[in-house]
Design a protein around this motif. Structure first.
Motif, PDB file in Angstrom:
ATOM      1  N   LEU A   1       0.931  -1.203   0.057  1.00 33.65           N
ATOM      2  CA  LEU A   1      -0.160   0.003   0.061  1.00 33.65           C
ATOM      3  C   LEU A   1       1.035   1.267   0.090  1.00 33.65           C
ATOM      4  O   LEU A   1       0.587   2.261  -0.630  1.00 33.65           O
TER       5      LEU A   1
ATOM      6  N   ALA B   1      -1.508  -5.760  -3.073  1.00 35.66           N
ATOM      7  CA  ALA B   1      -1.907  -5.739  -1.845  1.00 35.66           C
ATOM      8  C   ALA B   1      -2.966  -6.573  -1.581  1.00 35.66           C
ATOM      9  O   ALA B   1      -3.316  -7.436  -0.765  1.00 35.66           O
TER      10      ALA B   1
ATOM     11  N   HIS C   1      -1.505  -1.330  -5.067  1.00 39.79           N
ATOM     12  CA  HIS C   1      -2.786  -2.038  -4.810  1.00 39.79           C
ATOM     13  C   HIS C   1      -3.211  -3.414  -5.119  1.00 39.79           C
ATOM     14  O   HIS C   1      -3.633  -3.838  -4.378  1.00 39.79           O
TER      15      HIS C   1
ATOM     16  N   GLU D   1       2.091   2.029  -3.173  1.00 39.58           N
ATOM     17  CA  GLU D   1       1.050   2.266  -4.086  1.00 39.58           C
ATOM     18  C   GLU D   1       0.869   1.021  -5.272  1.00 39.58           C
ATOM     19  O   GLU D   1       0.687   1.187  -6.316  1.00 39.58           O
TER      20      GLU D   1
END
Length: 114
Positions: free
Chosen positions: A93, A101, A98, A96
């Motif tokens: 996260l 994640a 995502h 960045e």
């Protein structure tokens, strides 16, 4: 010797290849016995570096091999002026990444059930 340090910032060869997305090199190093676990000297694992580098294919490959997904000893990374010692999902996260994640959470859902 494939697992010797090759960079000024002390990244091992497998960590560097994971961060850069050189999956074929990563697989070859592993076939020759290079560990996918965190290096004892730097505490940086190939999984942490693949996440930081946004290398989804390397992350999937490492998770499928059984890389330690509970590790919080991901070394220290500098990102936007912050020094970060990160757990895997937090690192994704913060970097960045995502989609990575989400992959980590779904792949590790058993870790979050209590």
């Amino acid at each position: 010797m494939p697992n010797c340090f090759i960079l000024d910032d002390f990244l091992s060869s497998i960590v560097f290849s994971c961060e850069r997305g050189h999956i074929e090199t990563t697989q070859l190093l592993w076939m020759y016995g290079v560990s996918i676990e965190a290096d004892r000297r730097t505490f940086v694992s190939p999984l942490h570096s693949a996440i930081r580098g946004g290398q989804m294919k390397a992350v999937r490959w490492l998770l499928n091999l059984g890389a330690d997904r509970t590790s919080t000893s991901g070394g220290f990374y500098v990102n936007r002026g912050y020094i970060l010692k990160a757990e895997l999902v937090a690192l994704a996260l913060f970097s960045e990444q995502h989609d990575i994640a989400i992959l980590l959470v779904t792949h590790s859902k058993d870790l979050f059930q209590g």
